[in-house]
Design an enzyme around this catalytic site. Structure first.
Site, short mmCIF file in Angstrom:
data_model
loop_
_atom_site.label_atom_id
_atom_site.label_comp_id
_atom_site.label_asym_id
_atom_site.label_seq_id
_atom_site.Cartn_x
_atom_site.Cartn_y
_atom_site.Cartn_z
CE1 TYR A 30 -2.82 -3.22 0.54
CE2 TYR A 30 -3.18 -2.61 2.82
CZ TYR A 30 -3.38 -3.47 1.77
OH TYR A 30 -4.15 -4.60 1.95
CG ASN A 81 -4.84 -12.46 -1.70
OD1 ASN A 81 -6.04 -12.30 -1.92
ND2 ASN A 81 -4.06 -11.49 -1.26
CD GLN A 126 -6.51 -9.17 5.05
OE1 GLN A 126 -6.42 -8.34 4.15
NE2 GLN A 126 -6.02 -8.96 6.27
N PRO A 148 -15.03 -5.95 2.58
CG PRO A 148 -14.86 -5.08 4.75
CD PRO A 148 -14.02 -5.46 3.56
CG LEU A 149 -18.09 -1.69 3.82
CD1 LEU A 149 -17.57 -0.34 4.31
CD2 LEU A 149 -19.56 -1.88 4.21
N1 NAP Z 1 -5.18 -9.10 1.57
C1 NAP Z 1 -5.47 -8.47 0.46
O1 NAP Z 1 -5.03 -8.85 -0.65
C2 NAP Z 1 -6.36 -7.27 0.52
C3 NAP Z 1 -7.01 -6.80 -0.63
C4 NAP Z 1 -7.85 -5.69 -0.50
C5 NAP Z 1 -8.01 -5.07 0.73
N2 NAP Z 1 -7.34 -5.53 1.84
C6 NAP Z 1 -7.50 -4.93 3.17
O2 NAP Z 1 -8.89 -4.95 3.48
C7 NAP Z 1 -9.32 -3.62 3.82
C8 NAP Z 1 -10.76 -3.45 3.40
O3 NAP Z 1 -10.89 -3.49 1.98
P1 NAP Z 1 -11.12 -2.17 1.11
O4 NAP Z 1 -10.84 -0.98 1.97
O5 NAP Z 1 -10.33 -2.30 -0.16
O6 NAP Z 1 -12.63 -2.27 0.71
P2 NAP Z 1 -14.00 -2.07 1.54
O7 NAP Z 1 -13.76 -2.14 2.98
O8 NAP Z 1 -14.97 -3.00 0.90
O9 NAP Z 1 -14.45 -0.60 1.11
C9 NAP Z 1 -13.84 0.51 1.68
C10 NAP Z 1 -14.31 1.76 0.94
O10 NAP Z 1 -15.72 1.94 1.08
C11 NAP Z 1 -16.04 3.33 1.24
N3 NAP Z 1 -16.63 3.44 2.59
C12 NAP Z 1 -16.18 2.88 3.76
N4 NAP Z 1 -17.00 3.16 4.78
C13 NAP Z 1 -18.00 3.91 4.28
C14 NAP Z 1 -19.16 4.48 4.84
N5 NAP Z 1 -19.46 4.33 6.12
N6 NAP Z 1 -19.99 5.19 4.03
C15 NAP Z 1 -19.71 5.33 2.72
N7 NAP Z 1 -18.63 4.81 2.13
C16 NAP Z 1 -17.77 4.10 2.89
C17 NAP Z 1 -14.71 4.09 1.10
O11 NAP Z 1 -14.48 4.36 -0.28
P3 NAP Z 1 -15.14 5.61 -1.08
O12 NAP Z 1 -15.20 6.77 -0.14
O13 NAP Z 1 -14.21 5.79 -2.24
O14 NAP Z 1 -16.49 5.12 -1.50
C18 NAP Z 1 -13.70 3.02 1.54
O15 NAP Z 1 -12.40 3.26 1.04
C19 NAP Z 1 -8.33 -2.71 3.10
O16 NAP Z 1 -8.32 -1.40 3.61
C20 NAP Z 1 -7.06 -3.48 3.27
O17 NAP Z 1 -6.50 -3.20 4.56
C21 NAP Z 1 -6.54 -6.64 1.73
#
Ligand code: NAP
Length: 309
Positions: A59, A158, A177, A207-208
């Protein structure tokens, strides 16, 4: 203080709502990220009960870990915060390759410790599998680092189910994870039964569904401006209808869609904690309200069925 939970069989005890920080310094993943907003949202989380931060070498690269290190240090609460990070990527000239060799993982942990300004990492994951390294050897190297006190718990991310089984031959894996959300439920088939039977905690990423499952989009959303696989027209439109059914459940509870969705994950046996990402402090605060709601058995089943059809 919010209820605290153990992450699987580890001695890591955290608020079940953690914070994903790929948008904190993750300039290679998201355009136009504001670093001050990133620092601020981590501070907001820490000030409001979040004590589990998820970051990774890739990141930024490096920048997210550096920023987490800064904010944790300034908080003066290192011992109360559980930091998870991941590595496996390395630069080979202009290319980025994946390496799970023991020598590289040792080096990656040492370098992450520097960026995080700490002398131990609470949870260290192999971020992606490489092609060549036997997975039990890779995890064996992490077990050695655990014995040396550099890491407290071991994760993999993964990995296929076969790779996870190989990685866990000696029972050293604490956390898996992987992608999991109401739109992407493949993990339920083989990964969930395996982790449940082997005392491994499953931490879902996306998750979102990158924000789609917060319920903030509608049919007028300009999908050309949205990036990522959850914003493909057919899936997006089919999901909007399902979200309206979730909104009804949320309204009846005086909650919002994101809270119902996030609360549902915490009812899964394989899952102890979740790490929704955020780009602004308000989102962190909003997601924390998940802890205020309790889903009934009927609601849990209804949500399951809405997204199984
Ligand atoms: N292990 C892996 O390969 C891998 C891959 C992906 C992610 N991850 C980890 O998993 C975490 C979670 O995944 P992610 O952040 O990619 O996706 P996510 O949790 O599905 O979505 C997060 C995004 O949703 C929006 N959001 C979050 N809360 C909100 C709310 N209350 N109201 C409105 N919009 C909201 C924001 O984006 P907007 O404001 O742009 O809408 C935020 O960046 C990551 O931060 C990372 O640490 C790991």
């Amino acid at each position: 203080m919010a209820k605290q939970v153990h992450i699987g069989k580890t001695d890591l005890v955290v608020n079940p709502i953690g914070l994903g920080t790929n948008a904190v310094g993750g300039h290679n993943l998201f355009p136009n990220l504001d670093e001050n907003a990133g620092r601020e949202l981590v501070r907001t989380g820490l000030a409001n009960g979040i004590n589990f931060l998820d970051t990774a070498f890739i990141y930024g690269p490096k920048r997210s870990e550096e920023m987490i290190g800064e904010v944790v240090k300034e908080s003066g609460k290192r011992s109360e915060i559980v930091i998870a990070t991941k590595a496996a990527h390395k630069f080979a000239g202009n290319e980025i390759v994946v390496d799970n060799s023991p020598a590289f993982l040792e080096q990656a942990v040492d370098e992450a410790l520097q960026r995080l300004q700490t002398d131990y990492i609470d949870l260290f994951y192999i971020h992606f599998p490489d092609k060549d390294t036997p997975k039990d050897e890779a995890v064996g190297a992490l077990q050695q680092l655990r014995n040396e006190g550099k890491i407290r718990a071991i994760g993999v991310s993964n990995f296929s189910i076969e790779q996870l089984k190989e990685a866990n031959k000696d029972g050293y894996v604490d956390v898996y994870q992987g992608e999991y959300n109401l739109l992407a439920r493949e993990a339920e088939k083989e990964l969930f039964p395996y982790v449940i039977n082997n005392g491994i905690s499953f931490i879902p990423y996306f998750p979102l569904a990158s924000g789609l499952l917060t319920g903030k989009y509608d049919k007028n959303t300009n999908l050309d401006e949205k990036r990522g696989k959850f914003f493909k027209k057919d899936l997006f439109e089919a999901t909007l209808e399902k979200i309206e059914r979730i909104r009804k459940i949320a309204n009846d509870k005086g909650a919002e869609v994101a809270h119902v969705v996030l609360a549902w994950y915490l009812t899964r046996e394989a899952i102890d904690v979740i790490i929704p990402g955020a780009k602004r402090s308000e989102q962190v605060l909003h997601n924390l309200k998940t802890l205020d709601i309790q889903l009934t058995e009927t609601e849990i089943q209804e949500i399951d069925q809405i997204f199984n059809s």
